[in-house]
Design an enzyme around this catalytic site. Structure first.
Site, PDB file in Angstrom:
ATOM      1  N   LYS A 171       0.896  -1.202   0.090  1.00  0.00           N
ATOM      2  CA  LYS A 171       0.074  -0.035   0.071  1.00  0.00           C
ATOM      3  C   LYS A 171       0.983   1.213   0.147  1.00  0.00           C
ATOM      4  O   LYS A 171       2.056   1.014   0.670  1.00  0.00           O
ATOM      5  CB  LYS A 171      -0.867   0.028   1.282  1.00  0.00           C
ATOM      6  CG  LYS A 171      -2.087   0.836   1.067  1.00  0.00           C
ATOM      7  CD  LYS A 171      -3.245   0.079   0.244  1.00  0.00           C
ATOM      8  CE  LYS A 171      -4.438   1.107   0.414  1.00  0.00           C
ATOM      9  NZ  LYS A 171      -5.733   0.164  -0.227  1.00  0.00           N
TER      10      LYS A 171
ATOM     11  N   ASN B 143     -19.577   4.400  -6.039  1.00  0.00           N
ATOM     12  CA  ASN B 143     -19.299   3.453  -6.875  1.00  0.00           C
ATOM     13  C   ASN B 143     -19.573   2.054  -6.742  1.00  0.00           C
ATOM     14  O   ASN B 143     -20.093   1.284  -7.278  1.00  0.00           O
ATOM     15  CB  ASN B 143     -17.672   3.647  -7.219  1.00  0.00           C
ATOM     16  CG  ASN B 143     -17.047   2.842  -8.406  1.00  0.00           C
ATOM     17  OD1 ASN B 143     -17.636   2.263  -9.088  1.00  0.00           O
ATOM     18  ND2 ASN B 143     -15.905   2.479  -8.158  1.00  0.00           N
TER      19      ASN B 143
HETATM   20  P1  NAD Z   1     -17.664   6.467  -3.091  1.00  0.00           P
HETATM   21  O1  NAD Z   1     -17.165   7.739  -2.690  1.00  0.00           O
HETATM   22  O2  NAD Z   1     -17.788   6.312  -4.530  1.00  0.00           O
HETATM   23  O3  NAD Z   1     -19.101   6.305  -2.497  1.00  0.00           O
HETATM   24  C1  NAD Z   1     -19.294   6.397  -1.217  1.00  0.00           C
HETATM   25  C2  NAD Z   1     -20.626   6.760  -0.895  1.00  0.00           C
HETATM   26  O4  NAD Z   1     -20.836   6.671   0.533  1.00  0.00           O
HETATM   27  C3  NAD Z   1     -21.291   7.975  -1.427  1.00  0.00           C
HETATM   28  O5  NAD Z   1     -22.605   7.459  -2.142  1.00  0.00           O
HETATM   29  C4  NAD Z   1     -21.703   8.634  -0.140  1.00  0.00           C
HETATM   30  O6  NAD Z   1     -22.397   9.825  -0.444  1.00  0.00           O
HETATM   31  C5  NAD Z   1     -21.860   7.632   0.973  1.00  0.00           C
HETATM   32  N1  NAD Z   1     -21.525   8.216   2.252  1.00  0.00           N
HETATM   33  C6  NAD Z   1     -20.676   9.076   2.802  1.00  0.00           C
HETATM   34  N2  NAD Z   1     -20.762   9.189   4.166  1.00  0.00           N
HETATM   35  C7  NAD Z   1     -21.979   8.431   4.345  1.00  0.00           C
HETATM   36  C8  NAD Z   1     -22.663   8.409   5.490  1.00  0.00           C
HETATM   37  N3  NAD Z   1     -22.353   8.913   6.751  1.00  0.00           N
HETATM   38  N4  NAD Z   1     -23.593   7.452   5.544  1.00  0.00           N
HETATM   39  C9  NAD Z   1     -23.786   6.928   4.641  1.00  0.00           C
HETATM   40  N5  NAD Z   1     -23.303   6.931   3.167  1.00  0.00           N
HETATM   41  C10 NAD Z   1     -22.558   7.869   3.103  1.00  0.00           C
HETATM   42  O7  NAD Z   1     -16.706   5.554  -2.644  1.00  0.00           O
HETATM   43  P2  NAD Z   1     -16.851   3.782  -3.180  1.00  0.00           P
HETATM   44  O8  NAD Z   1     -15.427   3.563  -4.232  1.00  0.00           O
HETATM   45  O9  NAD Z   1     -18.331   3.216  -3.598  1.00  0.00           O
HETATM   46  O10 NAD Z   1     -16.327   3.093  -1.993  1.00  0.00           O
HETATM   47  C11 NAD Z   1     -16.895   2.735  -0.704  1.00  0.00           C
HETATM   48  C12 NAD Z   1     -16.598   1.587   0.089  1.00  0.00           C
HETATM   49  O11 NAD Z   1     -16.075   0.667  -0.726  1.00  0.00           O
HETATM   50  C13 NAD Z   1     -15.223   2.310   0.638  1.00  0.00           C
HETATM   51  O12 NAD Z   1     -14.884   1.538   1.972  1.00  0.00           O
HETATM   52  C14 NAD Z   1     -14.275   1.546  -0.274  1.00  0.00           C
HETATM   53  O13 NAD Z   1     -12.975   1.319   0.208  1.00  0.00           O
HETATM   54  C15 NAD Z   1     -14.765   0.226  -0.505  1.00  0.00           C
HETATM   55  N6  NAD Z   1     -14.137  -0.379  -1.686  1.00  0.00           N
HETATM   56  C16 NAD Z   1     -14.447   0.293  -2.851  1.00  0.00           C
HETATM   57  C17 NAD Z   1     -13.801  -0.316  -4.091  1.00  0.00           C
HETATM   58  C18 NAD Z   1     -14.206   0.300  -5.408  1.00  0.00           C
HETATM   59  O14 NAD Z   1     -13.692  -0.591  -6.228  1.00  0.00           O
HETATM   60  N7  NAD Z   1     -14.581   1.385  -5.522  1.00  0.00           N
HETATM   61  C19 NAD Z   1     -13.079  -1.311  -4.071  1.00  0.00           C
HETATM   62  C20 NAD Z   1     -12.973  -1.891  -2.605  1.00  0.00           C
HETATM   63  C21 NAD Z   1     -13.284  -1.319  -1.528  1.00  0.00           C
END
Ligand code: NAD
Length: 413
Positions: free
Chosen positions: A106, A219
């Site tokens: 990382k 996402n």
């Molecule tokens: P993102 O920024 O696209 O979406 C995050 C979402 O969470 C948004 O809709 C935001 O409004 C919402 N949010 C923020 N604060 C909040 C709260 N207090 N209560 C409810 N919703 C809230 O991020 P993402 O890429 O979707 O990632 C989300 C999680 O998934 C993270 O923990 C990330 O580490 C994990 N993750 C994502 C991926 C990926 O490929 N995108 C891969 C592995 C893990």
């Protein structure tokens, strides 16, 4: 080395699982707990005002016994060596659980990227690679995006690396734009992988109901809502940072996605009832999918969870205290290191395609992803049954066993 609090917690998870591996020598387990290489770099960047500002960055390569280290690069003001080390350990576990031939790594830079111009961001990204280029490469350590890093940033980093080396080597980094060797299917891979695991998990745990609630509509969460809906689940509630919505008869996800795009939030979607994020976690449903932030299911609210299964699409959404409460309540929890490993699995496919110079269709990517996710789930299910433990513990037991076996076979021990 003194452990910081974040890595200290990660190592506690390691220890809990390691005591169950009675035939792995203790000193080998101790060796597996140490990061192989931790880099701290100071990165000078010429800012738009003509002055030099120095940023601090990290890259930790935790364990490479199973293959090149792999994991994202985070741009955030709270990045620390402690956090990056813990994240590199979790990537080692995730890559092993996912069955991709990588160790874990990382990286991160202490910076608020929103305060930088595009030019400053590009120079910072390029200079970070200049600072660590001797230690990365497609067969050494393969970075990827993470919090606040994008395909564009990956493109700058790849270009800088290729300029230094004087050759084309797109497999040095994943999460690239498609035109530079990114993989089709990467955009939806995390949720798609999560859904493949969910289909196996509900079968194995005899869950027949199809009501699903999703926290987060970004996402991971929004794509999960779309794919789960298409697969016959009834998405009854979703939320974002502004709040949540509920419709017991199921939300129209296509219309909701358009609504979110135009209004910036899911709140106020016609035909739905407003609920808080806390209420969403306590809904009567079959599957709860945290897909937003870490530490949202805590010892305060875990006893209120009524879902039969939790699929951790977010990283670290459940605290260790909450884990215990959920376990006692008999709620099946599919841990992050398995549930969201579709992302790193398609990153692996991107790397394979780069090494071959031969690219797959989206359908091929998805079918290969399905095979990997089903295999990963079955590995944890067998471990869970053999050790009579939770899915989370089985992930750590499985990973530590594979990693220490690899170390031993290589003559490390
Ligand atoms: P993102 O920024 O696209 O979406 C995050 C979402 O969470 C948004 O809709 C935001 O409004 C919402 N949010 C923020 N604060 C909040 C709260 N207090 N209560 C409810 N919703 C809230 O991020 P993402 O890429 O979707 O990632 C989300 C999680 O998934 C993270 O923990 C990330 O580490 C994990 N993750 C994502 C991926 C990926 O490929 N995108 C891969 C592995 C893990």
């Amino acid at each position: 080395m003194e452990y910081g609090p974040v890595f200290g917690n990660a190592i506690k998870q390691f220890d809990v699982a390691a005591v169950k591996l009675k035939d792995v020598p203790k000193d080998l387990l101790e060796a597996a707990k140490k990061p192989k290489r931790s880099l701290i770099v100071n990165i000078p960047v010429k800012m738009d005002n003509g002055k030099i500002k120095v940023f601090t960055g990290f890259r930790v390569q935790f364990n490479d016994s199973r293959g090149p280290t792999k994991g994202g690069i985070r741009f955030h003001p709270n990045v620390s060596l402690d956090e990056v080390t813990a994240l590199s350990f979790w990537m080692t576990v995730k890559n092993t659980v996912a069955g991709v031939p990588y160790g874990g790594g990382k990286g991160g830079i202490i910076v608020n990227p929103k305060e930088l111009s595009e030019g400053e961001l590009e120079r910072l990204s390029r200079n970070y690679i200049k600072a660590i280029h001797q230690f990365v490469g497609e067969k050494i350590d393969v970075p990827a995006p993470d919090v606040y890093t994008t395909p564009q940033i990956m493109a700058w980093m790849m270009d800088e690396f290729e300029k230094i080396k004087g050759l084309h080597t797109p497999g040095v980094i994943t999460g690239k734009p498609i035109v530079l060797g990114g993989s089709l299917g990467r955009d939806k891979a995390t949720a798609q992988g999560g859904l493949f695991v969910l289909m196996e998990a509900i079968k194995a745990c005899n869950i027949t109901g199809k009501k699903i609630a999703i926290q987060g509509f970004g996402n991971a969460g929004a794509v999960m809502a779309e794919l789960a809906n298409n697969a016959g689940f009834k998405v009854i509630a979703v939320s974002d940072s502004k709040g949540g919505i509920l419709n017991e008869s199921g939300l129209d996800i296509e219309k909701l996605t358009e609504f979110k795009e135009s209004k910036g939030s899911v709140k106020g979607f016609p035909g739905s009832k407003e609920i808080s994020n806390e209420e969403l976690l306590a809904l009567e449903c079959d599957v709860l999918v945290p897909a937003a932030l870490e530490s949202v299911i805590t010892k305060e609210n875990a006893s209120k969870v009524k879902a039969k299964m939790i699929l951790e699409l977010a990283n670290g959404p459940t605290t260790p205290e909450a884990d215990e409460i959920l376990n006692k309540k008999g709620i099946h929890l599919i841990p992050d290191v398995l549930a969201n490993s579709g992302g790193v699995t398609v990153s692996y496919f991107e790397w394979v395609q780069n090494l071959y110079g031969y690219y797959w269709t989206k359908e091929e990517v998805n079918e290969k992803l399905r095979i990997k996710m089903v295999q990963a789930f079955n590995n944890l299910l067998s471990t869970k049954n053999a050790f009579k433990c939770s899915f989370r513990e089985s992930a750590y037991i499985f990973a530590i066993k594979e990693i220490t076996d690899a170390m031993k076979l290589k003559g490390f021990y």
